[in-house]
Design an enzyme around this catalytic site. Structure first.
Site, mmCIF file in Angstrom:
data_model
loop_
_atom_site.group_PDB
_atom_site.id
_atom_site.type_symbol
_atom_site.label_atom_id
_atom_site.label_comp_id
_atom_site.label_asym_id
_atom_site.label_seq_id
_atom_site.Cartn_x
_atom_site.Cartn_y
_atom_site.Cartn_z
ATOM 1 N N THR A 1 0.828 -1.209 0.000
ATOM 2 C CA THR A 1 0.000 0.000 0.000
ATOM 3 C C THR A 1 0.866 1.264 0.000
ATOM 4 O OG1 THR A 1 -1.533 -1.263 1.323
ATOM 5 C CG2 THR A 1 -1.921 1.090 1.234
ATOM 6 N N VAL A 2 1.829 1.333 0.915
ATOM 7 C CA VAL A 2 2.636 2.560 1.022
ATOM 8 C C VAL A 2 3.656 2.631 -0.121
ATOM 9 C CG1 VAL A 2 4.142 3.941 2.500
ATOM 10 C CG2 VAL A 2 2.302 2.604 3.536
ATOM 11 N N LYS B 1 6.915 1.911 12.455
ATOM 12 C CA LYS B 1 6.923 2.308 13.890
ATOM 13 C C LYS B 1 7.209 1.121 14.793
ATOM 14 C CE LYS B 1 2.533 0.911 13.458
ATOM 15 N NZ LYS B 1 1.749 0.784 12.269
ATOM 16 N N GLY C 1 0.741 8.742 10.121
ATOM 17 C CA GLY C 1 0.875 8.829 8.646
ATOM 18 C C GLY C 1 1.061 10.208 8.039
ATOM 19 N N ILE D 1 0.345 13.217 9.107
ATOM 20 C CA ILE D 1 0.568 14.405 9.956
ATOM 21 C C ILE D 1 2.076 14.566 10.179
ATOM 22 C CG2 ILE D 1 0.048 15.525 12.164
ATOM 23 C CD1 ILE D 1 -2.347 13.674 12.480
ATOM 24 N N GLY E 1 -11.564 -2.059 5.363
ATOM 25 C CA GLY E 1 -10.111 -2.045 5.187
ATOM 26 C C GLY E 1 -9.367 -1.170 6.180
ATOM 27 N N GLU F 1 -7.093 -4.330 10.622
ATOM 28 C CA GLU F 1 -6.371 -5.515 10.149
ATOM 29 C C GLU F 1 -7.206 -6.765 10.437
ATOM 30 O OE1 GLU F 1 -3.153 -5.232 9.016
ATOM 31 O OE2 GLU F 1 -2.929 -3.119 9.512
ATOM 32 N N LYS G 1 3.765 4.350 18.902
ATOM 33 C CA LYS G 1 3.848 5.729 18.385
ATOM 34 C C LYS G 1 4.093 6.702 19.534
ATOM 35 C CE LYS G 1 0.835 4.451 14.560
ATOM 36 N NZ LYS G 1 -0.556 4.218 14.183
#
Ligand code: HSE
Length: 430
Positions: A13-14, A105, A134, A136, A187, A190, A205
């Site tokens: 995805t990323v 992370k 993500g 921010i 989605g 998970e 985080k």
């Protein structure tokens, strides 16, 4: 330096977002950096799998050595996740003088300080803004924008899955399990949602944010973590009737050079800025001694928001290479790791008890609190569904964790107290 060559680890995805941002914003990136950025290798598990992104298939490899040992590659962008294997790969890359940008992370919360030190020793950068909230730019904000201030407290909604679940439970009266299934279907959540709903993702985080803000080397084990599985509709409704909403909040605070980091569902006043952050959105509320209150809001995950953070970090790495200042992003801890003890942790608390509805019960309960010097801001007694039983709901004034734990134990020992139904911290002074 007309082109900087990068190796991309991961094309999920990323990773596909990173390819897209680099391609779609190519002219802007070139204008800002004065050079091109070119992906030359992509590490994937399966080189034959069809991809959702236009990519030169010759870039793909399943062999990490092809990236780590490629002399042309100056920066490794790691968006594949994983901990032990990924840590080894990044250590090798740093020893080969490659700069790192990561969105990981889980890895940074466990090995971040070690990797940052290794990067400094090798005059390399390792940047990780994408790993927290993500889209921010909160790492950059703490490291640069608020660098001159003394940060006293950070409150974060840093997990989108749990914020989505709490929003739907609060606004639509839905049950935890039903919202979780819906979040999985959409989605957001998970297939195995444990790290999100049990608070571990937020804890990872928060420890990264606390270390940045407080200049201390705290560990994941220093974070007290409680997830949202036990939050129920009755608690949400009681909170509402008292003027609060329940959200999973990470709190990092420091007083007298002693820190406390927690992740737990807490009662937030309805008019608190974080109470307006709904669904899968994230926000980080920062209190600085000089600046006062600031808040940063945005998408906490997703392909393009996270990729934007990754590519912005990549641009900073490239600027640092050009300026000859790579390896200076790590600032060694300024303060010794010191944690608050229970007598130094102050908060208000919501306590809900099931009690026997009989003469003198209320007095026995209030006696326990006065014995521990606990006073109340609000208290309610309501008949319970079961005959002869009542529920008592109260919000205390500021008390220490030590006072709280001793009072709760003494309450459990009373025969008129059937059980402690729930208990949450309450944010705010009074
Ligand atoms: N699983 C995370 C969340 C996103 O729900 O916010 C990635 O950090």
């Amino acid at each position: 330096m007309d082109t900087v060559k990068i190796g991309l680890c991961g094309l999920g995805t990323v990773g596909t977002g990173v390819v897209k941002v680099l391609k779609d914003h190519k002219a802007r990136i070139r204008h800002m950096l004065g050079c091109n950025v070119e992906i030359v290798k992509v590490l994937v598990n399966n080189v034959d799998k069809p991809r959702d992104v236009v990519i030169d298939m010759n870039w793909l490899t399943a062999d990490p050595d092809e990236l780590v040992n490629d002399e042309e590659i100056e920066v490794i962008v790691e968006v594949m996740g994983g901990i032990e294997g990924t840590n080894q790969l990044l250590e090798r890359a740093l020893k080969n003088k490659k700069h790192i940008v990561t969105a990981n992370k889980d890895l940074m919360a466990l090995y971040g300080q070690k990797l940052l030190r290794l990067a400094k020793e090798n005059h390399c950068d390792i940047l990780y803004d994408a790993s927290i909230a993500g889209g921010i730019p909160i790492v950059r904000t703490l490291a640069d924008g608020l660098a001159s201030d003394h940060i006293e407290k950070i409150m974060g909604i840093v997990n989108g899955t749990t914020n989505y679940i709490m929003t739907k439970m609060t606004q639509e009266g839905l049950a935890f399990d039903d919202v979780l299934k819906e979040a999985q279907r959409l989605g957001f959540a998970e297939a195995d949602p444990s790290a999100d709903v049990d608070g571990l993702d937020a804890a990872r985080k928060m420890v990264l944010l606390a270390n940045l803000a407080f200049k201390m080397e705290l560990n994941l084990d220093d974070v007290t973590v409680k997830g949202i599985r036990q939050v129920n509709q009755e608690d949400i409704n009681f909170a509402k009737s008292l003027g609060y909403i329940i959200k999973l909040i990470g709190i990092a605070s420091i007083n007298d050079y002693k820190a406390e980091v927690t992740v737990e569902p807490i009662l937030l006043p309805k008019d608190h800025p974080l109470s307006l952050v709904n669904n899968e959105f994230n926000a980080v509320f920062v209190h600085g001694e000089a600046v006062g209150e600031t808040m940063f809001y945005g998408p906490g995950a997703g392909s393009l928001p996270t990729a934007t953070a990754v590519v912005s970090d990549l641009m900073e790495v490239i600027r640092n290479i050009r300026l000859g200042i790579s390896g200076h992003s790590y600032i060694s801890p300024q303060f010794e790791r010191k944690l608050k003890v229970d007598a130094e942790k102050f908060s208000r608390h919501f306590i809900r008890l099931a009690v026997e509805d009989q003469a003198g019960a209320f007095q026995e309960i209030t006696n326990v609190f006065s014995d521990h010097d606990v006073s109340f801001a609000k208290i309610l007694q309501l008949p319970a569904e079961k005959k002869g039983r009542a529920e008592i709901v109260m919000i205390t004034h500021q008390i220490s964790q030590e006072q709280l734990l001793k009072s709760l134990q003494a309450l459990k020992d009373l025969t008129v107290v059937e059980r402690l139904i729930s208990h949450y911290r309450v944010d705010g002074e009074e």
